[in-house]
Motif scaffolding. Structure first.
Motif, PDB file in Angstrom:
ATOM      1  N   ILE A 146       6.444 -43.426  21.232  1.00  8.49           N
ATOM      2  CA  ILE A 146       6.684 -42.121  21.854  1.00  8.49           C
ATOM      3  C   ILE A 146       7.009 -41.093  20.786  1.00  8.49           C
ATOM      4  N   LEU A 147       6.399 -39.940  20.909  1.00  5.84           N
ATOM      5  CA  LEU A 147       6.705 -38.830  20.009  1.00  5.84           C
ATOM      6  C   LEU A 147       7.551 -37.817  20.779  1.00  5.84           C
ATOM      7  N   LYS A 148       8.593 -37.361  20.114  1.00  7.79           N
ATOM      8  CA  LYS A 148       9.509 -36.432  20.789  1.00  7.79           C
ATOM      9  C   LYS A 148       9.578 -35.140  19.991  1.00  7.79           C
ATOM     10  N   TYR A 149       9.393 -34.039  20.673  1.00  6.04           N
ATOM     11  CA  TYR A 149       9.489 -32.733  20.013  1.00  6.04           C
ATOM     12  C   TYR A 149      10.660 -31.964  20.610  1.00  6.04           C
ATOM     13  N   LYS A 150      11.567 -31.589  19.753  1.00  2.00           N
ATOM     14  CA  LYS A 150      12.766 -30.894  20.238  1.00  2.00           C
ATOM     15  C   LYS A 150      12.477 -29.407  20.378  1.00  2.00           C
ATOM     16  N   ILE A 151      12.527 -28.933  21.587  1.00  2.00           N
ATOM     17  CA  ILE A 151      12.269 -27.503  21.818  1.00  2.00           C
ATOM     18  C   ILE A 151      13.542 -26.704  21.562  1.00  2.00           C
TER      19      ILE A 151
ATOM     20  N   SER B 294      11.547 -35.053  11.311  1.00  2.00           N
ATOM     21  CA  SER B 294      11.939 -33.732  10.827  1.00  2.00           C
ATOM     22  C   SER B 294      12.985 -33.186  11.790  1.00  2.00           C
ATOM     23  N   LYS B 295      13.306 -31.928  11.591  1.00  2.73           N
ATOM     24  CA  LYS B 295      14.335 -31.341  12.458  1.00  2.73           C
ATOM     25  C   LYS B 295      13.898 -31.380  13.922  1.00  2.73           C
ATOM     26  N   ARG B 296      12.607 -31.231  14.155  1.00  2.00           N
ATOM     27  CA  ARG B 296      12.104 -31.133  15.528  1.00  2.00           C
ATOM     28  C   ARG B 296      11.471 -32.435  16.025  1.00  2.00           C
ATOM     29  N   PHE B 297      10.814 -33.138  15.133  1.00  5.62           N
ATOM     30  CA  PHE B 297      10.039 -34.298  15.563  1.00  5.62           C
ATOM     31  C   PHE B 297      10.795 -35.604  15.345  1.00  5.62           C
ATOM     32  N   SER B 298      10.655 -36.488  16.302  1.00  2.00           N
ATOM     33  CA  SER B 298      11.140 -37.853  16.090  1.00  2.00           C
ATOM     34  C   SER B 298      10.175 -38.814  16.785  1.00  2.00           C
ATOM     35  N   VAL B 299      10.149 -40.020  16.316  1.00  2.00           N
ATOM     36  CA  VAL B 299       9.257 -41.027  16.890  1.00  2.00           C
ATOM     37  C   VAL B 299      10.115 -42.183  17.407  1.00  2.00           C
ATOM     38  N   ARG B 300       9.692 -42.726  18.513  1.00  2.00           N
ATOM     39  CA  ARG B 300      10.500 -43.765  19.148  1.00  2.00           C
ATOM     40  C   ARG B 300       9.632 -44.955  19.534  1.00  2.00           C
ATOM     41  N   SER B 301      10.175 -46.137  19.354  1.00  5.64           N
ATOM     42  CA  SER B 301       9.503 -47.343  19.827  1.00  5.64           C
ATOM     43  C   SER B 301      10.569 -48.341  20.260  1.00  5.64           C
ATOM     44  N   GLY B 302      10.172 -49.317  21.008  1.00  2.00           N
ATOM     45  CA  GLY B 302      11.160 -50.283  21.481  1.00  2.00           C
ATOM     46  C   GLY B 302      10.526 -51.310  22.377  1.00  2.00           C
TER      47      GLY B 302
ATOM     48  N   ASN C 272      13.740 -31.595  25.093  1.00  2.00           N
ATOM     49  CA  ASN C 272      12.632 -32.184  24.347  1.00  2.00           C
ATOM     50  C   ASN C 272      11.375 -32.328  25.190  1.00  2.00           C
ATOM     51  N   LEU C 273      10.266 -32.311  24.521  1.00  2.00           N
ATOM     52  CA  LEU C 273       9.002 -32.721  25.135  1.00  2.00           C
ATOM     53  C   LEU C 273       8.688 -34.126  24.628  1.00  2.00           C
ATOM     54  N   ILE C 274       8.271 -34.987  25.539  1.00  2.00           N
ATOM     55  CA  ILE C 274       8.066 -36.384  25.176  1.00  2.00           C
ATOM     56  C   ILE C 274       6.657 -36.793  25.565  1.00  2.00           C
ATOM     57  N   GLY C 275       5.993 -37.510  24.709  1.00  2.00           N
ATOM     58  CA  GLY C 275       4.674 -38.008  25.054  1.00  2.00           C
ATOM     59  C   GLY C 275       4.334 -39.214  24.198  1.00  2.00           C
ATOM     60  N   GLY C 276       3.539 -40.105  24.738  1.00  3.07           N
ATOM     61  CA  GLY C 276       3.174 -41.273  23.949  1.00  3.07           C
ATOM     62  C   GLY C 276       2.311 -42.240  24.709  1.00  3.07           C
ATOM     63  N   VAL C 277       2.112 -43.368  24.113  1.00  6.92           N
ATOM     64  CA  VAL C 277       1.309 -44.427  24.731  1.00  6.92           C
ATOM     65  C   VAL C 277       2.116 -45.718  24.705  1.00  6.92           C
ATOM     66  N   SER C 278       1.687 -46.624  25.552  1.00  6.95           N
ATOM     67  CA  SER C 278       2.408 -47.895  25.639  1.00  6.95           C
ATOM     68  C   SER C 278       1.416 -49.005  25.922  1.00  6.95           C
TER      69      SER C 278
END
Lengths: 187, 436
Positions: B332-337, B231-239, B345-351
């Motif tokens: 990783i989930l990224k929230y755009k402040i 969405s405009k604020r949320f994005s998900v990242r992997s790699g 952004n605030l970033i948080g996730g697991v690996s």
């Protein structure tokens, strides 16, 4: 100087190899200084260890204006001095304060048979306060005024202690060289 | 007396001038940890410093984000250009304007102070060219006068109309992309030096002793990640990331040239107890001796039966290093402040982390000499991470990233009876993103 500068720079950056190199290069000479200022090996080890920690802590303040060997030697001597001051009250020399002024003629004394290890042994047998003053005056070259400030004694006491240290040493050197000569003659 | 005394002074001074005595063994091993401890601030201070850096960077980013104008203002700014002269044909249908030049006919209920109307749009530059080449009309008339004096939400109306015209007629090249679909995907390459430490729960006397002689070595982490904007604020990242970590074991002296002396077959010559597990030597040419702890190395070749100096072994180093490498698969989930030129952004996730390399080596002038491996390491570990990301948009497609990140390992690297060691790490990831 550039080599020692490289080593010092490496030490300041925390390079363990340079730190060990600096220690290995100077440890033997500085340990001899520690022995010279201490009455027993344990105390000498403590002085060397504490002295080297101070050397590493203060490496950044070395300005390359004099010899590095002289600088680290002064740190070791100061460490020995601190140890001496902290233990000063433990030392007693009353029992030998009545040593006669002299019983040997130093001008005619034969010192040729004395090796460094013999001299070291003789110094280490001195009472601590005589040993400290003799080392500071005769070996390091400090004046009585400087010594009085360093050891917290009067200039007069410093002179007196030096005189007594010399007397003891002359007497012991005489007996020591005589003993060595006799041993050589007797095979 | 002084002269005669000086004579004996000279005897002693000259006699002891170059005198050297080898100090007993073990002194350097006592000095080294003290020196290194004093050179490195305690872990708690380092953690506090990292936290302070993290907060400072975040505050700085937030401040910058407030300073930088937001993207929607850009078209309005374009209208301010003096060279902008839209044709009357464009403007006339959009703006119902009467001949009434009385500024006091501003609608009753929706009156907006003149400065609010004029300043953002800077109509003054437009008016003469649009309605009256003679310059007879005032700018305010454009905003508020209509044939029926209907209440118009003046600023919004004007802004909407002007921006609408601006977009439709593509008057500024910067806004060409307005009709395009947003870039939902982005490919990011990131790299970071990381500092790792740990805290432990439980007690194990031997391991606690050993931990005091171990130092963390500076590690690196980096990789490539693909992000999808949900969405405009949320994005998900992997790699896929590759990271290295390791520990240095002080006081373990390593020598080479032992292969001519050992006679044990089928089992390692040396076992070294560490907080990451036991090291088993696989290189039979290596001899290890411990100058700090008595029980850390288990071997039948102790100092009583074998002297590496007498045997003329080659001294390599006074420590050995454990090195571990991992392949990491983060989600990783990224929230755009803040969504500006500099995003925040605030970033948080697991690996999930797969152990791909496990070596122990000694460093010397000739390079690395393999010693062996650390036994009992968990092949897969899981970690969680939180961070604060800053993203500076260089263009529509490219951006620079800076992400101070704290990572906590959920399960220990190795299972040791009585004690659980939880590593954590700090890293400041930097990199570049391509959006498409």
């Amino acid at each position: 100087m550039s080599e020692i500068k490289n080593i010092i720079d490496g030490c300041l950056k925390g390079n363990r190899r340079d730190q060990e190199l600096l220690y290995r290069r100077h440890a033997a000479k500085l340990y001899a200084v520690c022995l010279q200022y201490s009455g027993n090996d344990e105390e000498a080890r403590d002085i060397l260890q504490e002295g080297f920690i101070k050397i590493f802590e203060n490496l950044g303040s070395f300005k390359y204006e004099g010899s590095f060997e002289g600088w680290i030697r002064r740190i070791i001597v100061n460490t020995a001095l601190e140890k001496y001051r902290s233990r000063h009250n433990l030392y007693r020399v009353d029992d030998i304060d009545d040593i006669p002024e002299r019983d040997a003629d130093p001008d005619n004394e034969d010192y040729s048979g004395l090796e460094a290890v013999d001299l070291m042994g003789l110094i280490r047998e001195l009472p601590p306060k005589y040993r400290m003053v003799f080392n500071l005056f005769a070996i390091e070259g400090y004046s009585h005024r400087e010594i009085s400030g360093m050891v917290n004694i009067s200039e007069g006491t410093s002179k007196s202690n030096l005189s007594r240290a010399r007397t003891i040493l002359q007497r012991r050197v005489g007996s020591y060289t005589g003993f060595k000569k006799r041993r050589l003659l007797n095979g | 007396m002084d002269d005669r005394g000086a004579n004996i002074d000279i005897v002693f001074r000259n006699g002891l001038k170059d005198y050297e005595v080898l100090p007993p063994q073990g002194i350097w091993e006592n000095i080294l940890p003290v020196v290194r401890r004093k050179q490195r601030p305690p872990a708690v201070f380092r953690a506090a410093a990292m936290f302070a850096v993290l907060v400072s960077l975040s505050a700085l980013a937030y401040w910058f984000s407030k300073e930088i104008p937001s993207a929607p203002q850009a078209p309005v700014m374009a209208l301010n250009q003096e060279t902008f002269t839209p044709s009357p044909g464009i403007m006339s249908p959009a703006l119902p304007v009467s001949d009434n030049t009385d500024a006091s006919t501003v609608s009753k209920g929706s009156f907006v102070p003149a400065e609010e109307v004029v300043e953002p749009v800077t109509i003054a530059n437009l008016t003469p060219a649009v309605q009256n080449p003679d310059g007879a009309l005032h700018a305010n008339e454009l905003a508020v006068n209509s044939k029926d004096n209907t209440d118009y939400p003046a600023p919004g109306y004007i802004q909407a109309r002007y921006v609408g015209l601006y977009e439709e007629n593509t008057l500024a090249p910067a806004d060409n992309s307005a009709g395009k679909a947003p870039n939902r995907w982005s490919l990011t390459a990131l790299v970071s030096p990381t500092y790792q430490s740990h805290f432990s729960t439980g007690t194990n006397e031997a391991v606690s002793q050993v931990m005091n002689t171990e130092q963390t070595v500076l590690s690196y982490s980096g990789g490539v990640a693909l992000s999808y904007k949900i969405s405009k604020r949320f994005s998900v990242r992997s790699g896929l990331y590759y990271s290295t970590t390791g520990r240095e074991l002080s006081g373990v002296a390593a020598y080479s040239g032992f292969k001519d002396h050992f006679y044990t077959k089928g089992s390692p010559n040396f076992t070294v107890l560490t907080s990451s597990g036991n090291i088993y030597t696989s290189n039979n040419d290596i001899f290890l001796a411990d100058g700090l702890l008595s029980d850390r190395i288990q071997t039948s070749y102790n100092n009583n039966v074998f002297d590496p100096v007498k045997a003329s072994l080659t001294y390599l180093d006074n420590s050995i290093q454990q090195n571990f490498s991992y392949l990491e698969l983060p989600v990783i989930l990224k929230y755009k402040i803040i969504d500006r030129t500099l995003d925040f952004n605030l970033i948080g996730g697991v690996s999930s982390n797969l152990l791909v390399n496990n070596t122990v080596f000694a460093l010397s002038d000739n390079g690395k000499t393999t010693v062996g491996t650390t036994d009992g390491m968990n092949i897969i570990t899981f970690s969680s991470s939180v961070g604060m990301g800053m993203e500076y948009n260089l263009s529509d497609n490219l951006s620079l990233n800076l992400e101070p990140t704290f990572r906590y390992y959920i399960n220990p690297f190795t299972d040791i009876p009585g004690i659980r060691i939880h590593p954590y790490s700090f890293g400041i990831f930097s990199g570049i993103s391509y959006k498409f």
